[in-house]
Design an enzyme around this catalytic site. Structure first.
Site: not given
Length: 522
Positions: A66, A75, A145, A291, A318, A389, A461
């Site tokens: 990238c 990133c 990107c 998501q 959640y 979650d 996550c």
């Protein structure tokens, strides 16, 4: 999604690429995008990625390549997109806990991000649309990107032209002036008029413009209308591009870092954005959580469903718009599913998603606006399966305590006298949850409040917070860890999504091991 301020860089190496192959270990073909994405068809046999080297096979790497990597904070590493180093740490962690079946789904490695929140700064002549530079509030322009779905990059370019031609003022954070503060780009790849193989690349973008005013009656509202019409005229269904699904406005004047205000307005295009994940059609309002990597999320949902017993009672904590709970309700024919979420904006998306569920479902389904940390036992009662979650910080301490101590001694059925005393007990969260609840398909009921959770499914996550929660849950021998799987939700970062399955009871397989020893002796 957030604007990321992430650290650590990897020095650049010659480019090596991953190519789709029919011989498999890693699901889903070709590309994926940054943090702030799409699924295959419901009847699918996931393809896989096989590493093929441009150099000798021993040096094979999946490279980001990238042009924005050195300055953008989205990133954190360029190489080994298919297997970040945290995967090895996770495998070792689970192995020490007796879980030998840990798997990692690499998923799409480029052009994976289907939902992006981007800051808009600079000037009308040279607008900057992107993420913050690491450690600063200086916005880095990221028009190319590699993480973004290509349609997001195209929509960003169209927005840039609109800002320039209409002389829209980007937000000045120091002065609090300007018109356009942020933009959210959300891609839907669910277009049933196209062949399944063409749906992802032909996704449409829902554009949400965060305007620096209190409402649509402000003096700058004419500029907002003009920008929306520019996007629709040049990117809508009658344009050559045909990339814009709809245009929304959000109004925000706060001086803090919160991206969205409380007021939304639909301007142009379709009102509802639909995606297909976990076997169901999902409605996602621009204000509700979605998501970013929808293909990886779809893969996780199909895996999760296998661990939910058919006809069971489920609590989805959640829950957001209830996507996880509703996908389980449809696939496992659950007796009851209750979704608990603190964000009231998710209610409308839940209601619309329910309308597209199979008509054959006869279980009880409900959504409740409530904070699970306030009285977690009230949501655990009556559920055989609990799905959590949580955000990156992990489970609320009160929920961890409830899961560690829950037993028949602290589960009591609520009688009519109990319910009449709610006000006297001063539990406003219970009252609010009841007032804002949505009940549907209630022809059957659950087994009642004396049912104890037997299965806990944890979707994480945040790897560090998950490890702490996992250790806490296992510390009392009330739960045992049986399965764990990792998913590459954010290629280009050291972040992975974890699906962990706990069963109620002491450490697994001790009895089996003892029985095995006895058989050998005999």
């Amino acid at each position: 999604m957030h604007l990321y301020l992430l650290s650590s860089r990897v020095s650049f190496s010659p480019p090596v690429f991953c190519h789709a192959s029919s011989s498999a270990t890693l699901p889903f073909p070709a590309p994926a995008t940054a943090k702030p994405i799409p699924p295959p068809s419901s009847s699918r046999q996931p393809q896989s990625l096989k590493l093929e080297a441009a150099a000798p096979p021993s040096n094979s790497k999946c490279a980001l390549e990238c042009p924005h990597f050195q300055s953008c904070s989205g990133c954190t590493h360029e190489l080994d997109l298919d297997r970040p180093s945290v995967v090895d740490e996770a495998a070792e962690f689970f192995s020490k806990l007796g879980v030998s079946d840990f798997t990692f789904d690499s998923s799409r490695l480029w052009e994976w991000r289907c939902r992006a929140k981007l800051a808009v700064r600079g000037s009308s002549a040279t607008p900057l649309i992107g993420l913050y530079e690491e450690g600063t509030h200086n916005v880095v322009d990221i028009p190319h990107c590699k993480a973004h779905h290509p349609r997001i990059n195209a929509a960003v370019e169209l927005l840039r032209k609109g800002i320039t031609s209409l002389r829209i003022l980007p937000y000045d954070e120091d002065q609090g002036t300007g018109d356009l503060r942020y933009v959210q780009m959300a891609v839907t790849t669910h277009n049933t008029s196209l062949p399944v193989s063409d749906r992802y690349k032909n996704g449409k973008v829902q554009v949400s413009l965060v305007w620096n005013t209190r409402n649509e009656t402000s003096p700058s509202s004419e500029k907002l209308t003009a920008l929306a019409q520019f996007l629709w005229r040049n990117g809508g269904p009658r344009s050559n591009e045909n990339i814009i699904h709809s245009v929304w406005a959000n109004f925000q004047t706060s001086s803090n870092n919160i991206i969205f205000g409380n007021r939304w307005r639909h301007l142009l295009g379709e009102m509802d954005l639909w995606e297909h994940v976990g076997g169901i059609d999902v409605s996602l309002a621009p204000s509700s959580f979605g998501q970013a990597n929808t293909r990886a999320f779809d893969s996780l949902l199909w895996k999760l469903q296998k661990y939910v017993p058919r006809r069971s009672s489920v609590a989805d904590l959640y829950a957001g718009a209830g996507v996880i709970g509703l996908s389980v309700a449809a696939s496992r024919k659950c007796r009851s599913v209750k979704c608990i979420e603190v964000n009231k904006e998710s209610k409308l998306s839940f209601e619309k998603t329910v309308e597209r569920l199979p008509k054959s479902l006869d279980g009880s389904i409900s959504w409740h606006q409530a904070d699970t940390s306030a009285e977690p036992l009230s949501w655990l009662m009556g559920s055989e399966v609990v799905i959590v979650d949580p955000p990156r910080k992990g489970l609320d301490a009160s929920l961890v305590d409830a899961l560690k101590t829950i037993s028949f001694r602290n589960l009591k059925p609520m009688s009519s006298t109990d319910s009449s005393q709610v006000k006297e007990e001063k539990r406003p969260w219970v009252l609010r949850a009841r007032e804002s609840s949505v009940y549907v398909r209630s022809s059957t009921t659950s087994d009642g409040p004396l049912v104890l959770p037997q299965t806990l499914i944890y979707i994480s996550c945040g790897w560090e917070s998950f490890k702490e929660d996992c250790k806490a849950l296992l510390s009392t021998n009330k739960w045992r860890l049986e399965h764990a799987h990792g998913f590459n939700f954010f290629p280009g970062t050291q972040s992975i999504e974890v699906l962990a399955v706990f069963q109620r009871g002491k450490v697994a397989n001790l009895k089996k091991k003892k029985l095995g020893k006895k058989k050998k002796r005999s």
